[in-house]
Scaffold this active site. Structure first.
Site, short mmCIF file in Angstrom:
data_model
loop_
_atom_site.label_atom_id
_atom_site.label_comp_id
_atom_site.label_asym_id
_atom_site.label_seq_id
_atom_site.Cartn_x
_atom_site.Cartn_y
_atom_site.Cartn_z
N SER A 130 -5.73 6.65 -9.17
CA SER A 130 -4.63 6.77 -8.22
C SER A 130 -3.32 6.61 -8.98
O SER A 130 -3.29 5.95 -10.02
CB SER A 130 -4.73 5.66 -7.16
OG SER A 130 -3.55 5.56 -6.40
N TYR A 143 -4.62 -3.88 -4.66
CA TYR A 143 -5.25 -2.57 -4.87
C TYR A 143 -4.75 -1.96 -6.17
O TYR A 143 -5.53 -1.44 -6.98
CB TYR A 143 -4.94 -1.65 -3.69
CG TYR A 143 -5.38 -0.22 -3.90
CD1 TYR A 143 -6.72 0.13 -3.84
CD2 TYR A 143 -4.44 0.78 -4.15
CE1 TYR A 143 -7.12 1.44 -4.04
CE2 TYR A 143 -4.83 2.10 -4.34
CZ TYR A 143 -6.17 2.43 -4.29
OH TYR A 143 -6.57 3.73 -4.48
#
Length: 243
Positions: A130, A143
């Site tokens: 990501s 995260y």
């Protein structure tokens, strides 16, 4: 590596990006695609071979590696996001769960399938990462930390697996229109477009696959002025605290 004729395993293939990756692999000529999920009954894509797999469980990962001994392409897509800060979260529960799945789950899969890939000529591993791995968004700090750890893992296994001929790719992109981001109101990419971009990067041999424009822009911005991104994140956090 060539997608056509490959035998792939996709984790988290029951929905979102994972489901689209599995579908795109078959459309691109993969000879077989294992669709892995905690509940194999959730794998409903035509032509997929369902596999029961929770990447946080040693026994299930070992069983998958023993069953799927013909795999030449491993796509570690399974991941979770709690969207909580590092210090403001009331407990460590979310951070621990994100690390358990995103980092340790990916590591567990790489360790189990490295010998499988070696036996089948090398093949490739793709870790779905990501843009959040490139910098820390404080509103979802734990995260980001888990994805940064997964990125470092990706570099590390690339070094270790080079001698056996296994290509290791990291795929980066921004927000995608899936259940994970349903609560976020911002522009999002289509999961199908992301899947096609990931496969194109594999076929092109790109170690760092910058799938969408957000990933390309983020990489360019960080190379130009990493401090500017840090200042932007601080401003975003400060504005949140004032609300």
């Amino acid at each position: 590596m060539q997608i056509k004729g490959s035998i792939a395993l996709v984790t988290g293939a029951n929905r979102g990006i994972g489901a689209e990756l599995a579908k795109a692999l078959l459309a691109s000529g993969a000879a077989k695609v294992y669709g892995a999920a905690r509940d194999p009954a959730a794998i409903t894509g035509a032509g997929l071979v369902p596999v029961r797999l929770d990447v946080t469980q040693d026994d299930q990962v070992a069983a998958a590696a023993a069953t799927c001994r013909d795999v030449t392409l491993l796509i570690n897509n399974a991941g979770i996001a709690a969207f909580t800060p590092l210090l403001e979260a009331p407990t460590l529960e979310n951070a621990e769960a994100e690390m358990a799945t995103n980092y340790f789950g990916t590591l567990r899969m790489c360790r189990a399938f490295a010998p499988v890939l070696k036996a089948n000529g090398g093949g490739a591993i793709v870790n779905v990462l990501s843009v959040a791995a490139m910098f820390n968004v404080p509103m979802q700090g734990s995260y980001c930390a888990s994805k940064a750890a997964e990125t470092s893992l990706t570099h590390g296994i690339r070094h270790e697996l080079k001698a056996q001929g296994t290509a290791v790719h990291g795929a980066y992109f921004g927000y995608v229109d899936t259940g994970m981001t349903a609560h976020l109101s911002m522009p999002k990419e289509s999961p199908a477009d992301i899947a096609r971009g990931v496969l194109a990067g594999i076929a092109a041999g790109e170690e760092e696959i910058l799938v969408d424009q957000r990933a390309r822009d983020t990489r360019a911005a960080l190379m130009q002025n990493p401090r500017a991104m840090e200042l932007a994140m601080q401003a975003a956090w400060d504005a949140r605290q004032r609300r």
